[in-house]
Design an enzyme around this catalytic site. Structure first.
Site, short mmCIF file in Angstrom:
data_model
loop_
_atom_site.label_atom_id
_atom_site.label_comp_id
_atom_site.label_asym_id
_atom_site.label_seq_id
_atom_site.Cartn_x
_atom_site.Cartn_y
_atom_site.Cartn_z
N HIS A 144 37.13 -83.21 -2.57
CA HIS A 144 37.31 -82.94 -4.00
C HIS A 144 38.21 -81.73 -4.21
O HIS A 144 38.02 -80.93 -5.14
CB HIS A 144 35.96 -82.71 -4.68
CG HIS A 144 35.86 -83.31 -6.06
ND1 HIS A 144 35.65 -84.64 -6.27
CD2 HIS A 144 35.97 -82.75 -7.30
CE1 HIS A 144 35.62 -84.88 -7.58
NE2 HIS A 144 35.81 -83.75 -8.21
N ASP B 42 32.11 -87.55 -3.63
CA ASP B 42 32.01 -86.20 -3.04
C ASP B 42 31.59 -85.14 -4.05
O ASP B 42 31.68 -83.95 -3.76
CB ASP B 42 33.33 -85.81 -2.37
CG ASP B 42 34.52 -85.91 -3.32
OD1 ASP B 42 34.30 -86.11 -4.53
OD2 ASP B 42 35.66 -85.81 -2.85
N TYR C 125 32.91 -92.29 -11.85
CA TYR C 125 31.63 -91.69 -11.49
C TYR C 125 30.58 -92.56 -12.14
O TYR C 125 30.73 -92.93 -13.31
CB TYR C 125 31.49 -90.27 -12.06
CG TYR C 125 32.45 -89.24 -11.54
CD1 TYR C 125 32.34 -88.74 -10.24
CD2 TYR C 125 33.45 -88.73 -12.36
CE1 TYR C 125 33.21 -87.77 -9.79
CE2 TYR C 125 34.33 -87.77 -11.92
CZ TYR C 125 34.20 -87.29 -10.63
OH TYR C 125 35.07 -86.33 -10.18
#
Length: 558
Positions: A435, A345, A317
C-alpha cells in the site's frame, strides 16, 4: 457530504463545472475569478470536501423521510415554484435541524450528519450557509442524487442572498500563487521526482500530506524506494539496439508501456478535474488506469472520459454491507471495466502520521469539557475508509467472482505463500504491494518480494500474472522489476503529483519520461523488447561471487 480542510491547507481550486487556468497558473472558474467570498471555515473545508461523497455515492442508502410534508415557509412564484429565503435557511443550523445551500438549492442534511465519515462538525459549521464553494470543486455532479426527494427542499430565493464580499487571500493561497509563478513548463520535467519536488511547493497542505503520508514513521515507504538500490543490471553487449517495442500485456489487457496507474484516491485534491485527468492521460499514452474506489470523481465521469476501447481496472474494498459491494461490482462490470482489483493490504486502518497531524493542527480532539467523539480530527485516509470491512478471508474471492465475470487481481500480496494461495483460488493476477508504505512499518519492499519469488518459486510466474507497485521512481526501476518477472509495474503517488502540478499534461509527460527511461535502459543492457528482459540481466548489487550470485547467473544463452 463535506470534509475538513485546515486553514493552512486551502485548495486553489474553487467551484464550478467549467474550470480554466488563469495566467497566474491557479485554477479558477469564470464565476469564481471575480469573487473571493471565503470565510476561514469555508475554505478550511475545501480540499477535503470530496472524501465523504465517494463513500456516500457508493455506500450510503437514500435516507427515507416523510413525503409531502411542508416543513418550511416560502415564497411561491406565479408558476407555483416555492422559493426559500436565505433568512429561513439561516434558522436551520442545529444538530437536529440542519440545512445547507448548494448551487442555489436548499438541502436538509440532518439525517446524514452522523453518517458523515468526516464528522458532523464540518457540516454544522456550514449549516444555514451557501456551501457551494466547498462542495463543488471536489464532488461529482451526481453527488446529491442519493438524498431522498424530500431532502431536496427547493431553490433559494436569489434576491434574499447576501452580496458576495471580497476577502484578502490567505497566506496559504499566496504561497501557492507564488509557487505556480515559478513552476516550469511541463516539458521541463525530466525525472519522475521532478513532479514530486514541485508538488510539495504547489499543492495545498492537505493534499500534500495526504498524498505523501505513510504509516507511522514512514520506514516502509522509504524502504520501498531504497530497496531498488540493492539490484543492479548485468548488461549484455553487441546486440542490435536499432529496433524494439515496449508493448506488452497483463491479465489480458494490452498496454503501450509496461506500467499502469495504481489506484490512488482523491485526485481532485491536486487538480479540480481529478481522476478524469488520469483517465484522459492514460488514454493518450495507451496505458491501463486503476480506478480507486475512493476517487473524487464519479465512476460515470471517469468511465465516460475514456477513449474508445480504453481499458481500466476498478479497485474494490469490500463494504461491511455486502449488498453495497454487490451492486458496485455489477455496475463496474456493466460500465465496461477490464478487471477488478481486490485490495487486501489495508484490512485494518493504519495511522497515516502526516495526514493526521495536518488535520489535528486545526481540528484538535475534543476538550475535557466536551468528550463527545469527533471524526473531524481524522486525516483524509481515515475519513474515507469507514465503510471498509475488516473481516476479510479467502472466501471473499468467491463473493467477488459471484458478482462479476471480470478477471480478479489481488493487490497487497506480501509473501510467497499467499501468492501460492492466489493461484489455488484461481485469480488471474497479483500485485505485490504494501500500500505504498501505508500499511505498516517494516512491511517488505515489493522488489524484494519479487526477487524472493524468483529465487524460491520461479514456477509461479508461469501460473499467474505478477505485478508490483511501491517505490518506483524511474524507468530503470521498472526494468529491474520486469526482468525479475513482473508483467507490469504500477505507480500511484507520482501520477497524483503530476496531475497536481500540470493536470492532464503532467500525466502524459510522466508517461513520456518513463517511456524514455525504460527504452534507454533496455537498449543499453541488451534488451529490445519486453520479452527480452530475463532474470539473468539483473541481480543483487556487488560482485556476484562466493555464493552471492543468483542461481541463474552465468546460465543465459548468448
Amino acid at each position: 457530504m463535506f470534509r475538513y480542510l485546515p486553514r493552512a491547507a486551502r485548495s486553489t481550486a474553487v467551484g464550478s463545472a467549467s474550470v480554466r487556468a488563469t495566467a497566474r497558473g491557479r485554477y479558477f472558474t469564470s464565476s469564481a475569478a471575480s469573487s473571493r467570498q471565503r470565510t476561514s471555515l469555508v475554505l478550511a473545508a475545501a480540499a477535503a470536501a470530496g472524501i465523504a461523497i465517494t463513500y456516500k455515492t457508493f455506500f450510503i442508502p437514500s435516507i427515507k423521510a416523510d413525503e409531502g410534508t411542508d416543513k418550511y415557509p416560502g415564497t411561491k412564484q406565479p408558476s407555483g415554484q416555492k422559493l426559500i429565503s436565505f433568512e429561513e435557511v439561516q434558522k436551520h443550523t442545529k444538530h437536529d435541524d440542519c440545512w445547507v445551500i448548494i448551487d442555489g438549492n436548499v438541502y436538509d442534511v440532518t439525517d446524514f450528519l452522523e453518517q458523515h465519515p468526516g464528522g458532523a462538525e464540518i457540516i454544522l459549521a456550514n449549516a444555514g450557509k451557501d456551501a457551494t464553494k466547498i462542495f463543488k470543486p471536489l464532488h461529482p455532479p451526481d453527488a446529491l442524487d442519493t438524498l431522498a426527494p424530500s431532502q431536496h427542499l427547493g431553490p433559494v430565493d436569489p434576491l434574499s442572498m447576501p452580496e458576495p464580499t471580497e476577502e484578502e487571500p490567505t497566506e496559504e493561497e499566496l504561497r501557492i500563487e507564488e509557487a505556480r509563478k515559478k513552476l516550469p513548463p511541463v516539458d521541463s520535467m525530466l525525472l519522475v521526482n521532478d513532479f514530486e519536488d514541485w508538488a510539495e511547493q504547489i499543492l495545498s497542505g492537505t493534499a500534500w500530506n495526504y498524498y505523501k503520508s505513510a504509516a507511522d514513521r514512514e520506514i516502509t515507504a522509504a524502504e520501498n524506494q531504497d530497496a531498488f538500490r540493492r539490484y543492479y543490471f548485468r548488461p549484455r553487449m553487441l546486440r542490435d539496439a536499432t529496433h524494439g517495442s515496449l508493448n506488452t500485456e497483463f491479465v489480458g489487457m494490452q498496454t503501450a508501456l509496461p506500467i499502469f496507474i495504481s489506484p490512488a484516491a482523491m485526485a481532485k485534491l491536486g487538480h479540480p478535474l481529478g481522476e478524469v485527468n488520469l483517465t484522459k492521460g492514460a488514454g493518450k499514452c495507451g496505458i491501463v488506469q486503476g480506478i480507486s474506489i475512493n476517487a473524487s470523481c464519479s465512476l460515470d465521469e471517469i468511465m465516460s472520459a475514456r477513449e474508445q476501447n480504453q481499458q481500466v481496472m476498478f479497485q474494490i474494498y469490500l463494504n461491511k454491507d455486502r449488498k453495497a459491494s454487490e451492486a458496485l461490482l455489477k455496475k463496474v462490470t456493466e460500465l465496461g471495466a477490464s478487471a477488478v482489483i481486490f485490495t487486501v493490504d489495508a484490512a485494518w486502518r493504519s495511522k497515516r502520521t502526516r495526514d493526521v497531524r495536518a488535520k489535528a493542527a486545526v481540528a484538535p480532539p475534543p476538550s475535557s469539557k466536551d468528550q463527545s467523539k469527533s471524526k473531524a480530527p481524522l486525516g483524509v485516509s481515515q475519513a474515507i475508509s469507514g465503510y471498509q470491512d475488516t473481516n476479510l478471508t479467502w472466501n471473499d474471492l468467491d463473493f467477488i467472482r459471484k458478482n462479476t465475470n471480470l478477471p480478479i487481481i489481488v493487490k497487497g500480496i506480501q509473501s510467497v505463500e499467499d501468492a501460492e494461495l492466489c493461484v489455488q483460488h484461481g485469480v488471474q493476477g497479483i500485485i505485490l504491494s504494501n500500500h505504498g508504505g501505508r500499511q505498516c512499518d517494516f512491511a517488505p519492499a515489493p522488489i524484494d518480494l519479487l526477487y524472493e519469488m524468483r529465487i524460491n518459486k520461479p514456477e509461479l510466474f508461469d501460473k499467474i500474472d505478477v505485478m508490483m507497485d511501491g517505490g518506483v521512481r524511474s524507468g530503470a526501476d521498472v526494468v529491474k522489476a520486469l526482468a525479475l518477472g513482473a508483467k507490469a509495474v504500477g505507480l500511484g503517488r507520482s501520477f497524483l503529483y503530476a496531475n497536481g502540478t500540470h493536470g492532464e499534461d503532467g500525466v502524459v509527460r510522466l508517461c513520456q519520461i518513463l517511456a524514455e527511461e525504460i527504452t534507454n535502459t533496455m537498449r543499453n543492457i541488451g534488451a529490445n523488447d519486453i520479452s527480452d528482459l530475463k532474470p539473468e540481466l539483473v541481480g543483487p548489487a556487488g560482485p556476484w561471487v562466493y555464493g552471492n550470485a543468483p542461481p541463474w547467473a552465468g546460465k543465459s544463452k548468448a
